[in-house]
Write a protein that holds these residues in place. Sequence first.
Motif: not given
Length: 173
Positions: A115-118, A142-143, A149-152
């Motif tokens: 999840i691309p959130l702080p 897992s990380i 995924i967040a990078g994509i």
Amino acid sequence: MDFASFFVDLFQWLPPWLVVIVISAIPVIELRGAIPVAIGLYGMDPILAFVLAVIGNMIPVTIIFYFLDPVSKFLSKHSKLFAKFFDWLFNRVERQGNARVEKYKDLALMTFVAIPLPLTGAWTGTAAALVLKYPFKNAFLSILAGVIIAGIIVTFLTVSGIHVLDIIFGRFS
């Protein structure tokens, strides 16, 4: 001075590819901030920005995994401020580690990091893995999956956002 300009000025003596790696390794900012800087400010190819950001974001994982516990114990022993901070951090993570998370821990950890959130990135995911006593190999994989995924997602949003701005301001026509 905005966020991006601050880091560009701070690291002006470094080559852009290294700035992207360094920004990606910084807690809270991680690749969520590094990819837009790489693409938007440096004009870097999105794939290169993505790869550099993933590398930079994963560098702290092993260090945190093996050194957070001894360092937190040492600092907590010598400072009330650090003791309060680490108590808060570990208690917060432990409260979120319920039975469902335990059952699906690898998937849950990957999703949390993705999840691309702080405060949902590799740093917090590694702290969660430590508190919940995940084996290093499972936690790392897992990380890594979550970071990819967040990078994509961030790369897609950055490129899409730049494309939309180009259309709006007539630079793309």
